[in-house]
Design a protein around this motif. Structure first.
Motif, mmCIF file in Angstrom:
data_model
loop_
_atom_site.group_PDB
_atom_site.id
_atom_site.type_symbol
_atom_site.label_atom_id
_atom_site.label_comp_id
_atom_site.label_asym_id
_atom_site.label_seq_id
_atom_site.Cartn_x
_atom_site.Cartn_y
_atom_site.Cartn_z
ATOM 1 N N SER A 192 0.825 -1.202 0.000
ATOM 2 C CA SER A 192 0.000 0.000 0.000
ATOM 3 C C SER A 192 0.869 1.266 0.000
ATOM 4 O O SER A 192 2.047 1.226 0.354
ATOM 5 C CB SER A 192 -0.932 -0.003 1.186
ATOM 6 O OG SER A 192 -0.272 0.496 2.290
ATOM 7 N N ARG A 193 0.255 2.357 -0.407
ATOM 8 C CA ARG A 193 0.983 3.628 -0.415
ATOM 9 C C ARG A 193 0.305 4.590 0.553
ATOM 10 O O ARG A 193 -0.905 4.777 0.519
ATOM 11 C CB ARG A 193 1.018 4.207 -1.835
ATOM 12 C CG ARG A 193 1.936 3.337 -2.704
ATOM 13 C CD ARG A 193 1.964 3.794 -4.119
ATOM 14 N NE ARG A 193 2.878 4.915 -4.330
ATOM 15 C CZ ARG A 193 3.245 5.317 -5.545
ATOM 16 N NH1 ARG A 193 2.768 4.724 -6.627
ATOM 17 N NH2 ARG A 193 4.076 6.330 -5.684
ATOM 18 N N VAL A 194 1.120 5.156 1.402
ATOM 19 C CA VAL A 194 0.633 6.150 2.362
ATOM 20 C C VAL A 194 1.104 7.509 1.853
ATOM 21 O O VAL A 194 2.302 7.792 1.840
ATOM 22 C CB VAL A 194 1.174 5.872 3.783
ATOM 23 C CG1 VAL A 194 0.681 6.935 4.757
ATOM 24 C CG2 VAL A 194 0.778 4.471 4.245
ATOM 25 N N LEU A 232 -2.076 4.357 11.201
ATOM 26 C CA LEU A 232 -1.632 4.334 9.803
ATOM 27 C C LEU A 232 -1.076 2.965 9.425
ATOM 28 O O LEU A 232 -1.240 2.507 8.295
ATOM 29 C CB LEU A 232 -0.613 5.452 9.547
ATOM 30 C CG LEU A 232 -1.197 6.863 9.699
ATOM 31 C CD1 LEU A 232 -0.114 7.920 9.499
ATOM 32 C CD2 LEU A 232 -2.351 7.104 8.728
ATOM 33 N N ASP A 233 -0.484 2.307 10.394
ATOM 34 C CA ASP A 233 0.006 0.951 10.153
ATOM 35 C C ASP A 233 -1.175 0.011 9.884
ATOM 36 O O ASP A 233 -1.154 -0.788 8.943
ATOM 37 C CB ASP A 233 0.794 0.510 11.396
ATOM 38 C CG ASP A 233 1.470 -0.813 11.166
ATOM 39 O OD1 ASP A 233 2.063 -0.972 10.092
ATOM 40 O OD2 ASP A 233 1.382 -1.698 12.041
ATOM 41 N N SER A 262 -2.746 0.916 6.426
ATOM 42 C CA SER A 262 -1.937 0.538 5.257
ATOM 43 C C SER A 262 -1.926 -0.976 5.083
ATOM 44 O O SER A 262 -1.643 -1.472 4.004
ATOM 45 C CB SER A 262 -0.531 1.110 5.347
ATOM 46 O OG SER A 262 0.139 0.528 6.438
ATOM 47 N N GLN A 278 -5.143 -0.090 -0.324
ATOM 48 C CA GLN A 278 -4.100 0.144 -1.316
ATOM 49 C C GLN A 278 -3.541 1.568 -1.197
ATOM 50 O O GLN A 278 -2.356 1.793 -1.341
ATOM 51 C CB GLN A 278 -4.687 -0.069 -2.716
ATOM 52 C CG GLN A 278 -3.656 -0.023 -3.820
ATOM 53 C CD GLN A 278 -4.270 -0.398 -5.159
ATOM 54 O OE1 GLN A 278 -5.377 -0.944 -5.232
ATOM 55 N NE2 GLN A 278 -3.568 -0.113 -6.229
ATOM 56 N N TYR A 279 -4.457 2.529 -0.964
ATOM 57 C CA TYR A 279 -4.026 3.918 -0.819
ATOM 58 C C TYR A 279 -4.544 4.505 0.490
ATOM 59 O O TYR A 279 -5.743 4.422 0.775
ATOM 60 C CB TYR A 279 -4.567 4.791 -1.956
ATOM 61 C CG TYR A 279 -3.989 4.450 -3.312
ATOM 62 C CD1 TYR A 279 -2.673 4.791 -3.627
ATOM 63 C CD2 TYR A 279 -4.755 3.798 -4.268
ATOM 64 C CE1 TYR A 279 -2.139 4.483 -4.875
ATOM 65 C CE2 TYR A 279 -4.235 3.485 -5.517
ATOM 66 C CZ TYR A 279 -2.919 3.834 -5.816
ATOM 67 O OH TYR A 279 -2.395 3.521 -7.041
ATOM 68 N N VAL A 280 -3.631 5.097 1.246
ATOM 69 C CA VAL A 280 -4.016 5.847 2.442
ATOM 70 C C VAL A 280 -3.567 7.284 2.195
ATOM 71 O O VAL A 280 -2.364 7.543 2.077
ATOM 72 C CB VAL A 280 -3.333 5.282 3.710
ATOM 73 C CG1 VAL A 280 -3.775 6.052 4.947
ATOM 74 C CG2 VAL A 280 -3.612 3.783 3.862
ATOM 75 N N THR A 287 4.900 6.642 2.504
ATOM 76 C CA THR A 287 5.709 6.160 1.388
ATOM 77 C C THR A 287 5.915 7.307 0.407
ATOM 78 O O THR A 287 6.871 7.320 -0.363
ATOM 79 C CB THR A 287 5.024 5.005 0.639
ATOM 80 O OG1 THR A 287 3.752 5.459 0.166
ATOM 81 C CG2 THR A 287 4.824 3.795 1.531
#
Ligand SMILES: Nc1ncnc2c1ncn2[C@@H]1O[C@H](COP(=O)(O)OP(=O)(O)O)[C@@H](O)[C@H]1O
Ligand SMILES: [Mg+2]
Length: 409
Positions: free
Chosen positions: A154-156, A261-262, A265, A269-271, A291
């Motif tokens: 996933s992307r943060v 957030l952990d 994610s 897929q997207y945070v 990320t």
């Protein structure tokens, strides 16, 4: 044969309830005399003696907010247990209760036949449901609701700036809406402007739950429970908004944000994370988890200088993100600054220039993201380019030169 657990602080209601079902409902009733509901299903179920109850009745006078929240958690962790909420006669809470996860509601002034009618229906349905559930799903504490393996792709994406009013929320909400088209129901936006967050307003949402619910109580240990506290937006995205009371947001610590957030994610897929201006503890916690980072500035000298200082500070803290996008927002020619001037001051390239448009401001006021409200608007086009830069088929650009430029030598 059903076991019914009645949770109430009211002995008079207990007597009435028992009279209604005594000898007429196969099974037994056990009462727990407590006024406040426990925080988790397992805590509640541990109050019962003997075999697991099949049906739990929340008696009159329970805090409806707490009851609804607990019902949502039951629905995920303990689907084999059916819940009934005793509600005032005007049935004002009935629809909300059913949506929250209660199987049925019981009028608190119901006569014995009314109580028996609801109870026998719920017990029958509960027994059928238990038969249909896989064997391993029944029984022991903690045996159900084990989340799937967390994802690791996933992307943060954290949107940040030193100043307020530069367009962070506009960019974050539109980014989330755009990513919702790429990853429907697999994108979440988190408002970390804990005191004055306006993601809810920008997306015209009226959330039932806030950041506080997500970082306290049962959501902390169960990512699926956490998901029940998110609000769905029609653009196929989830949102986690700030508490309406600014003081509540102050109680949330950086470690809680890191954990949140952990968890997210691992599920999405997207945070996308919107932040308060500057480098407060929540923004720093988000940057540590990021990320990708989107830095936003307006076209003004103090704003650009502020961003340069922010980048220096992040370098000192060893928090310079690997994937950096710089967005100049609300750009117009009348400022006397050019993009080249900005790049020279920043000592870093500008990736996207979003023009100032009337529609952008109008969309915020209407609570409709620009990408949905006016997709052809010039600012919307640039925002879409920003969205596309995060598409899965785009290679992540790790610009060494960018990184070096950002870190003060
Ligand atoms: N490109 C733009 N053109 C015109 N107005 C904009 C643009 N971007 C943002 N705004 C407006 O500026 C105001 C502040 O934007 P906002 O996204 O809330 O900033 P921040 O989150 O950084 O405080 C809002 O009223 C918004 O509509
Ligand atoms: Mg904002």
């Amino acid at each position: 044969m059903s076991r019914v657990l009645l949770f109430t602080a009211d002995p008079e209601y207990d007597t009435r309830f028992r009279k209604a079902v005594h000898g007429r409902l196969p099974g037994e009733v056990q009462t727990v005399f407590e006024a406040a509901l426990p925080a988790t299903p397992d805590q509640l179920l541990s109050r019962s003696v003997g075999t697991m109850p099949t049906v739990v009745v929340f008696g009159p006078g329970m805090d409806p907010h707490v009851a609804m929240r607990l019902a949502g958690v039951f629905d995920i962790q303990r689907p084999e247990v059916s819940l009934v909420l005793v509600v005032p006669s005007d049935m004002s809470l009935a629809v909300a209760a059913l949506r929250a996860g209660f199987r049925d509601v019981l009028d608190q002034d119901a006569d014995p036949d009314g109580i028996l009618g609801v109870l026998s229906r719920v017990c029958d349905a509960a027994e059928s449901r238990r038969r249909a559930l896989p064997q391993g799903a029944l029984g022991g504490v903690g045996s159900y609701g084990v989340p799937a393996e967390p994802r690791d792709d996933s992307r943060v994406i954290v949107v940040t700036s030193p100043k307020g009013g530069v367009g962070k929320t506009t960019i974050a909400t539109n980014l989330a809406v755009g990513l919702g088209a790429i990853a429907p129901m697999n994108t979440v936006i988190v408002d970390l402007d804990v005191q004055f967050g306006d993601v809810a307003a920008a997306l015209r949402l009226a959330p039932d739950h806030s950041l506080t619910d997500a970082v306290t109580g049962p959501a902390v240990d169960d990512a699926l429970v956490l998901k029940t506290f998110l609000t769905v937006h029609p653009a196929s995205i989830y949102a986690l908004c700030t508490p309406t009371n600014p003081a509540e947001g102050d109680l949330i610590g950086a470690a809680q944000i890191t954990h949140l957030l952990d968890q997210l994610s691992g599920q999405f897929q997207y945070v996308v994370v919107d932040t308060a201006p500057g480098m407060g503890e929540h923004a720093l916690a988000a940057l540590e988890a990021a990320t990708d980072t989107v830095f936003v500035t307006g076209m003004d000298v103090p704003g650009v200088r502020g961003l340069r200082k922010e980048l220096d500070l992040l370098g000192e803290l060893d928090l310079v993100p690997e994937n950096v996008t710089v967005v100049v927002n609300a750009a117009d020619r009348s400022t006397g600054l050019s993009v080249q001037d900005i790049e020279a001051t920043l000592r870093a390239p500008v990736d996207h220039v979003v023009p100032r448009t009337r529609m952008a401001a109008y969309a915020t006021n209407r609570g409709e993201p620009l990408l949905q409200h006016a997709p052809k608007d010039k600012a919307a086009r640039q925002l879409r380019a920003l969205v596309t830069s995060f598409a899965p088929d785009r290679p992540i650009v790790r610009r060494g030169i960018h990184r070096k430029a950002l870190v003060r030598s």
